[in-house]
Design a protein around this motif. Sequence first.
Motif, mmCIF file in Angstrom:
data_model
loop_
_atom_site.group_PDB
_atom_site.id
_atom_site.type_symbol
_atom_site.label_atom_id
_atom_site.label_comp_id
_atom_site.label_asym_id
_atom_site.label_seq_id
_atom_site.Cartn_x
_atom_site.Cartn_y
_atom_site.Cartn_z
ATOM 1 N N LYS A 98 0.847 -1.182 0.000
ATOM 2 C CA LYS A 98 0.000 0.000 0.000
ATOM 3 C C LYS A 98 0.886 1.235 0.000
ATOM 4 O O LYS A 98 1.860 1.315 0.730
ATOM 5 C CB LYS A 98 -0.911 0.014 1.231
ATOM 6 C CG LYS A 98 -1.901 1.165 1.266
ATOM 7 C CD LYS A 98 -2.809 1.087 2.475
ATOM 8 C CE LYS A 98 -3.758 2.275 2.503
ATOM 9 N NZ LYS A 98 -4.546 2.311 3.725
ATOM 10 N N GLY A 99 0.550 2.182 -0.852
ATOM 11 C CA GLY A 99 1.318 3.407 -0.918
ATOM 12 C C GLY A 99 0.625 4.433 -1.788
ATOM 13 O O GLY A 99 -0.330 4.127 -2.508
ATOM 14 N N GLN A 100 1.108 5.656 -1.693
ATOM 15 C CA GLN A 100 0.583 6.739 -2.510
ATOM 16 C C GLN A 100 1.757 7.608 -2.925
ATOM 17 O O GLN A 100 2.511 8.092 -2.081
ATOM 18 C CB GLN A 100 -0.438 7.559 -1.735
ATOM 19 C CG GLN A 100 -1.067 8.665 -2.559
ATOM 20 C CD GLN A 100 -2.136 9.407 -1.764
ATOM 21 O OE1 GLN A 100 -2.545 8.992 -0.689
ATOM 22 N NE2 GLN A 100 -2.581 10.508 -2.312
ATOM 23 N N GLU A 101 1.924 7.801 -4.239
ATOM 24 C CA GLU A 101 3.035 8.552 -4.805
ATOM 25 C C GLU A 101 4.351 7.998 -4.251
ATOM 26 O O GLU A 101 4.632 6.834 -4.420
ATOM 27 C CB GLU A 101 2.828 10.049 -4.596
ATOM 28 C CG GLU A 101 1.594 10.553 -5.321
ATOM 29 C CD GLU A 101 1.316 12.016 -5.090
ATOM 30 O OE1 GLU A 101 2.026 12.673 -4.312
ATOM 31 O OE2 GLU A 101 0.366 12.505 -5.725
ATOM 32 N N SER A 102 5.156 8.800 -3.566
ATOM 33 C CA SER A 102 6.440 8.303 -3.066
ATOM 34 C C SER A 102 6.391 7.871 -1.603
ATOM 35 O O SER A 102 7.421 7.610 -0.997
ATOM 36 C CB SER A 102 7.520 9.381 -3.246
ATOM 37 O OG SER A 102 7.250 10.478 -2.404
ATOM 38 N N THR A 103 5.188 7.755 -1.026
ATOM 39 C CA THR A 103 5.045 7.389 0.379
ATOM 40 C C THR A 103 4.601 5.940 0.509
ATOM 41 O O THR A 103 3.589 5.544 -0.067
ATOM 42 C CB THR A 103 4.015 8.307 1.074
ATOM 43 O OG1 THR A 103 4.447 9.663 0.928
ATOM 44 C CG2 THR A 103 3.891 7.973 2.546
ATOM 45 N N ILE A 104 5.359 5.149 1.251
ATOM 46 C CA ILE A 104 5.017 3.752 1.510
ATOM 47 C C ILE A 104 4.147 3.698 2.758
ATOM 48 O O ILE A 104 4.544 4.178 3.822
ATOM 49 C CB ILE A 104 6.287 2.896 1.709
ATOM 50 C CG1 ILE A 104 7.121 2.901 0.427
ATOM 51 C CG2 ILE A 104 5.917 1.476 2.127
ATOM 52 C CD1 ILE A 104 8.479 2.265 0.594
ATOM 53 N N ALA A 105 2.957 3.107 2.629
ATOM 54 C CA ALA A 105 2.032 3.037 3.755
ATOM 55 C C ALA A 105 2.061 1.671 4.437
ATOM 56 O O ALA A 105 1.831 1.572 5.635
ATOM 57 C CB ALA A 105 0.614 3.359 3.294
ATOM 58 N N ALA A 106 2.314 0.592 3.669
ATOM 59 C CA ALA A 106 2.317 -0.747 4.262
ATOM 60 C C ALA A 106 3.215 -1.670 3.444
ATOM 61 O O ALA A 106 3.277 -1.573 2.217
ATOM 62 C CB ALA A 106 0.903 -1.307 4.308
ATOM 63 N N ILE A 107 3.908 -2.569 4.151
ATOM 64 C CA ILE A 107 4.748 -3.570 3.507
ATOM 65 C C ILE A 107 4.412 -4.943 4.079
ATOM 66 O O ILE A 107 3.833 -5.054 5.161
ATOM 67 C CB ILE A 107 6.253 -3.275 3.704
ATOM 68 C CG1 ILE A 107 6.613 -3.229 5.195
ATOM 69 C CG2 ILE A 107 6.643 -1.987 3.003
ATOM 70 C CD1 ILE A 107 8.101 -3.070 5.467
ATOM 71 N N ALA A 108 4.762 -5.992 3.327
ATOM 72 C CA ALA A 108 4.543 -7.352 3.800
ATOM 73 C C ALA A 108 5.770 -8.188 3.440
ATOM 74 O O ALA A 108 6.363 -8.007 2.377
ATOM 75 C CB ALA A 108 3.291 -7.949 3.161
ATOM 76 N N LEU A 109 6.128 -9.092 4.320
ATOM 77 C CA LEU A 109 7.261 -9.983 4.076
ATOM 78 C C LEU A 109 6.957 -10.885 2.892
ATOM 79 O O LEU A 109 5.906 -11.522 2.831
ATOM 80 C CB LEU A 109 7.548 -10.827 5.319
ATOM 81 C CG LEU A 109 8.699 -11.833 5.201
ATOM 82 C CD1 LEU A 109 10.019 -11.105 4.976
ATOM 83 C CD2 LEU A 109 8.779 -12.698 6.444
ATOM 84 N N ASP A 110 7.878 -10.930 1.923
ATOM 85 C CA ASP A 110 7.766 -11.827 0.766
ATOM 86 C C ASP A 110 8.668 -13.024 1.053
ATOM 87 O O ASP A 110 9.871 -12.993 0.817
ATOM 88 C CB ASP A 110 8.196 -11.093 -0.501
ATOM 89 C CG ASP A 110 7.988 -11.922 -1.760
ATOM 90 O OD1 ASP A 110 8.032 -13.167 -1.676
ATOM 91 O OD2 ASP A 110 7.795 -11.312 -2.828
ATOM 92 N N GLU A 111 8.075 -14.088 1.610
ATOM 93 C CA GLU A 111 8.851 -15.236 2.066
ATOM 94 C C GLU A 111 9.570 -15.944 0.928
ATOM 95 O O GLU A 111 10.711 -16.381 1.079
ATOM 96 C CB GLU A 111 7.943 -16.201 2.836
ATOM 97 C CG GLU A 111 7.449 -15.600 4.140
ATOM 98 C CD GLU A 111 6.519 -16.528 4.914
ATOM 99 O OE1 GLU A 111 6.501 -17.735 4.631
ATOM 100 O OE2 GLU A 111 5.827 -16.025 5.805
ATOM 101 N N THR A 112 8.937 -16.057 -0.239
ATOM 102 C CA THR A 112 9.568 -16.722 -1.381
ATOM 103 C C THR A 112 10.801 -15.953 -1.831
ATOM 104 O O THR A 112 11.866 -16.533 -2.047
ATOM 105 C CB THR A 112 8.571 -16.852 -2.551
ATOM 106 O OG1 THR A 112 7.429 -17.570 -2.096
ATOM 107 C CG2 THR A 112 9.193 -17.574 -3.730
ATOM 108 N N ALA A 113 10.682 -14.633 -1.963
ATOM 109 C CA ALA A 113 11.824 -13.812 -2.372
ATOM 110 C C ALA A 113 12.934 -13.851 -1.327
ATOM 111 O O ALA A 113 14.114 -13.911 -1.668
ATOM 112 C CB ALA A 113 11.378 -12.381 -2.619
ATOM 113 N N THR A 114 12.570 -13.869 -0.049
ATOM 114 C CA THR A 114 13.565 -13.943 1.026
ATOM 115 C C THR A 114 14.346 -15.244 0.923
ATOM 116 O O THR A 114 15.574 -15.257 1.033
ATOM 117 C CB THR A 114 12.887 -13.829 2.407
ATOM 118 O OG1 THR A 114 12.222 -12.564 2.485
ATOM 119 C CG2 THR A 114 13.901 -13.939 3.532
#
Length: 124
Positions: A98-114
């Motif tokens: 979740k985000g708007q323009e250059s502001t990050i509002a929410a992130i989630a761990l990507d277990e596969t990429a990790t």
Amino acid sequence: DHNTAVMVLPSPAFQKELDDLLGGIQLHVSQTVFGGIASTVSSLSRARLFRYDANQGESCIQTLADGCVGVVLMGDIQIETMIAQGAKPVGGVYQIVKGQESTIAAIALDETATELVQASEGQE
């Protein structure tokens, strides 16, 4: 035909104004805009930005605690961005959800990429 690129280095406190600045830059520069956050390695000290004017010689014109400094690059140039040598992933890989323009509002761990990053680094 000349290329134009703008490098911006905002302080962490400049986040609210950054979207407006980037929007204004993109109105005048249709090429590359890049940069990073000016920060320190210690939570006990604040980032300092140094503003110089090439027309004024080598003396520092202004020291800023907050704000943004930058430089416009023009001419026969090519910009390639990269992470500093020696930088290694710390922790997991996250996806912006979740985000708007250059502001990050929410992130989630990507277990596969990790797991993929850890395997390529031999850290499993």
